[in-house]
Design an enzyme around this catalytic site. Structure first.
Site, PDB file in Angstrom:
ATOM      1  CE  LYS A 147      -7.727   8.257  -7.067  1.00  0.00           C
ATOM      2  NZ  LYS A 147      -7.393   8.275  -5.629  1.00  0.00           N
ATOM      3  CE1 TYR A 186      -6.962   5.094 -11.964  1.00  0.00           C
ATOM      4  CE2 TYR A 186      -7.680   7.302 -12.581  1.00  0.00           C
ATOM      5  CZ  TYR A 186      -7.218   6.412 -11.628  1.00  0.00           C
ATOM      6  OH  TYR A 186      -7.005   6.841 -10.329  1.00  0.00           O
ATOM      7  CB  SER A 210      -0.896   0.033   1.240  1.00  0.00           C
ATOM      8  OG  SER A 210      -1.835  -1.002   1.248  1.00  0.00           O
ATOM      9  CD  GLN A 236     -13.196  -0.852   4.176  1.00  0.00           C
ATOM     10  OE1 GLN A 236     -12.240  -1.202   3.494  1.00  0.00           O
ATOM     11  NE2 GLN A 236     -14.364  -0.568   3.642  1.00  0.00           N
TER      12      GLN A 236
END
Length: 255
Positions: free
Chosen positions: A163, A156, A20, A41
Site C-alpha cells: 500500500k 497487516y 465492499s 472478477q
C-alpha cells in the site's frame, strides 16, 4: 450533492459483496447522477453480486480480471464504444496470499510479494494507462489504501509495503496526469469490516482498539468512504490532487 456528477461516466472496480467499500463508493456516485460501469472478477462472483448490480443499474457490467491484459483492454474498448469517454475510475482491489499476509515481511516469498504488488498496486497503474485516452475532459482516479502504508499496523504484514507503493504511485501519477486535468488520489479509510479485511488476523481487536483511540471515537463505514470518494470527484475538489485522503475518524493524526 444530488446531480453534482450528472453526465459523468464512472468505472468502479472491486465490488465483491454488500460490505465492499467499492459498493459504498458506487452508491454515492450513483446518487450524484453518475453513469456507472461495474466489473466483476468471475462468473461465480457475479452470482453473488447480481442483486447489487440490479440496484445500481450500471450502463455496462463486464467481467474483468486485472491480471489479464486482454480482459482489461476489452473493458476499456467497451467503455470507448458506448460512451467515448471516462470521467471517474475507482480501483478498490487488493490481494495477498494468506501465508504471505499472515507471516513476517522478511519471510515473504518473492512470488507472493510480486502477486500482491501486481494486483493491489500495479493494476491501478494499468487502469490509469487505459483510462487516460478516454479522459479527454479531465477526470478523477481513486485507489483505496490504508494507514498501514504509513505506520506499522499489527498483522497487516506485507500489505503495508504494498500500500505504501500504491500511495507513492498516486503522487507520481498525479504529477504526470495533472496537465491533462486528471486528478489522482489514494483514499485511506480506517478499518472497515469487509471480506478482504476478514483475512487480517485479530481484525476484531484492531477494530476495537481503533474505535477507542480515534479522536471521533468511531470509525467509518462503506457509506462514509463513498461520500468522501464522491466529493473528490466533484467540482469542489477540482484543485485537489495527489493526496492520501483519510476517512478514519482522525486516527491518522495520532502518534
Amino acid at each position: 450533492m444530488a446531480g453534482s456528477l450528472e453526465g459523468k461516466v464512472a468505472l468502479v472496480m472491486g465490488i465483491a459483496n454488500e460490505s465492499s467499500i467499492a459498493y459504498g463508493v458506487a452508491k454515492a456516485l450513483k446518487a450524484r447522477g453518475a453513469e456507472l460501469i461495474l466489473t466483476y472478477q468471475t462468473e461465480k462472483t457475479l452470482k453473488y453480486i447480481q442483486p447489487l448490480f440490479d440496484e445500481l443499474q450500471p450502463g455496462i457490467t463486464q467481467l474483468c480480471d486485472v491480471q489479464d491484459e486482454a480482459s482489461v483492454s476489452e473493458l476499456f474498448a467497451a467503455i470507448k464504444q458506448k460512451y467515448g469517454q471516462l470521467d471517474i475510475g475507482v480501483h478498490s482491489i487488493a490481494f495477498a496470499q494468506k501465508d504471505d499476509l499472515h507471516g513476517r515481511v522478511v519471510d515473504s516469498s518473492a512470488a507472493g510479494f510480486a502477486l500482491a504488488m501486481d494486483v493491489s498496486c500495479h493494476s491501478f497503474i494499468r487502469m490509469a494507462h487505459h483510462a487516460e485516452p478516454l479522459m479527454t475532459r479531465g477526470g478523477t482516479l481513486l485507489a483505496m489504501s490504508y494507514y498501514g502504508a504509513e505506520k506499522v499496523v499489527p498483522n497487516y504484514g506485507m500489505m503495508g509495503p504494498v500500500k505504501a507503493a500504491l500511495e507513492c504511485a498516486v503522487r507520481y501519477m498525479a504529477t504526470e496526469l495533472g496537465p491533462k486535468k486528471i486528478r489522482v488520489h489514494a483514499v485511506s479509510p480506517g478499518p472497515v469490516k469487509t471480506r478482504a479485511a476478514s483475512g487480517i488476523r485479530e481484525f476484531d481487536l484492531l477494530i476495537s482498539n481503533a474505535t477507542g483511540s480515534a479522536p471521533l471515537r468511531e470509525l467509518p463505514d462503506i457509506d462514509d468512504v463513498g461520500e468522501a470518494s464522491a466529493f473528490l470527484c466533484e467540482a469542489g475538489a477540482a484543485r485537489l490532487t495527489g493526496s492520501t485522503f483519510y476517512v478514519d475518524g482522525g486516527m491518522n493524526i495520532l502518534a
